[in-house]
Design an enzyme around this catalytic site. Structure first.
Site, mmCIF file in Angstrom:
data_model
loop_
_atom_site.group_PDB
_atom_site.id
_atom_site.type_symbol
_atom_site.label_atom_id
_atom_site.label_comp_id
_atom_site.label_asym_id
_atom_site.label_seq_id
_atom_site.Cartn_x
_atom_site.Cartn_y
_atom_site.Cartn_z
ATOM 1 N N HIS A 98 17.705 26.081 61.303
ATOM 2 C CA HIS A 98 17.993 24.846 60.559
ATOM 3 C C HIS A 98 16.742 23.985 60.383
ATOM 4 O O HIS A 98 15.819 24.026 61.208
ATOM 5 C CB HIS A 98 19.076 24.038 61.273
ATOM 6 C CG HIS A 98 18.677 23.579 62.648
ATOM 7 N ND1 HIS A 98 17.898 22.451 62.852
ATOM 8 C CD2 HIS A 98 18.918 24.100 63.871
ATOM 9 C CE1 HIS A 98 17.700 22.308 64.147
ATOM 10 N NE2 HIS A 98 18.291 23.297 64.798
ATOM 11 N N HIS A 115 20.220 28.550 65.252
ATOM 12 C CA HIS A 115 19.451 27.626 66.102
ATOM 13 C C HIS A 115 18.419 28.396 66.935
ATOM 14 O O HIS A 115 18.537 29.607 67.092
ATOM 15 C CB HIS A 115 20.412 26.913 67.047
ATOM 16 C CG HIS A 115 21.573 26.263 66.370
ATOM 17 N ND1 HIS A 115 21.620 24.921 66.070
ATOM 18 C CD2 HIS A 115 22.744 26.773 65.898
ATOM 19 C CE1 HIS A 115 22.766 24.634 65.460
ATOM 20 N NE2 HIS A 115 23.470 25.732 65.351
#
Lengths: 212, 212
Positions: free
Chosen positions: A10, A151
């Site tokens: 992200h 992540h």
């Protein structure tokens, strides 16, 4: 059976630049993160992916929205891509963690496979989840290229799982905000083909803080 | 002690596009290779390296010359960066090798650590050489960034050596012509920070052939 998985970390969240552990907590993208995600989405176009997956948290989902728009792909939320549950570290600044959990912090750096976050998860559970994601991808997307927005912890665990490395190699790979990396499962062997690509960010690039 | 090593694979040689094993044989860069090397040299500028090393073979040395010119650094030839000696395979087309050495070719793909090229080298010798290069770099260039221009086999062996992986992980990493990859030795652990960057090549990018 073959599949190309493009792992996307992200873009910058509100907490990334201040060095706060996020885990399952859910900050949004920063202003810079929004701009990074747009550039990232454009950079992925050349790979012609056919499916897009995302962790359910805001920082990943908001990043995936830019990719979805640019590539014309719907977002499939997959819980297996969610961040490790940092438990009691969640919402704490790295500096504070160093003070309050000096031994566990040292362990997280030097033997991450042995850390079990109080009221959270350990790396073995993350490994199981990301391995399962890879198995599903191989089954459902044979011959295709897919994007998985996730992540730092599950992405690094995905490299370890994909290459069949021991979990103590967890920290061996770079993973900056808004980067993409490519894992190719071909018929002979899995290959890490690209790692931590961020060239498209230009002045918006910010290196990840250590241990986060 | 810390050092950043930017591993550069030489630009396209005359034999790369036709799929011929090179080993210690010494073809020059192709016309496209010359152009690739120029773009590569410019892409390395932002890392501000302080030293430049190269394998002695023409395809690496000619690539290093573009980097030398662009960055204003002298070329240090280091034999430890030279390509594996492919022995009797040298100068042979992949297709011919598959016909004449079917079992050894299979082994090279699936268990490269067990291949000892007739009248050539094995992977263990290459591993020793590239590990020695890393140890010299740590000693001589503490705190610096250096560039090492080398070949597919020693570069992949360098990733394995740098991350302390078993040699059977040799094929786990992408390595295209005129790519650069970054191995960071920091105080906590070695990290593969970037892998197989070729974004700067644009239309001049050509993916590496398998098993070469």
């Amino acid at each position: 059976m073959a599949v190309r998985i493009i792992y996307v970390r992200h873009a910058e969240s509100l907490w990334n630049p201040i060095g706060k552990y996020q885990g399952r907590l859910d900050p949004e993208l920063s202003e810079r993160g929004h701009k990074q995600a747009q550039l990232l989405a454009k950079a992925l176009k050349k790979y012609n992916p056919t499916a897009l997956y995302s962790s359910p948290l805001k920082r990943t989902y908001m990043t995936a929205e830019y990719i979805s728009k640019e590539l014309g792909l719907p977002i499939n939320v997959d819980e297996d891509l969610i961040e490790i549950d940092h438990g009691d570290w969640s919402g704490m600044l790295v500096e504070k963690v160093k003070e309050e959990y000096p031994e566990m912090f040292r362990q997280w750096l030097y033997e991450p496979q042995n850390v079990n976050f109080p009221n959270g998860e350990d790396l073995h559970k993350v490994y199981e989840r990301v391995k399962r994601f890879q198995e599903k991808a191989l089954e459902k997307h044979n011959g295709e290229t897919i994007v998985a927005v996730s992540h730092t912890v599950p992405i690094r665990a995905s490299f370890v799982a994909g290459l069949n490395l021991p979990l103590d190699k967890f920290w061996s790979f770079g993973c900056d905000n808004a980067s993409y990396s490519i894992l190719d499962y071909d018929t002979v062997r899995p290959i890490l083909y690209k790692l931590n690509n961020t060239y498209f960010l230009g002045e918006l690039f910010v290196p990840a803080l250590d241990a986060l």
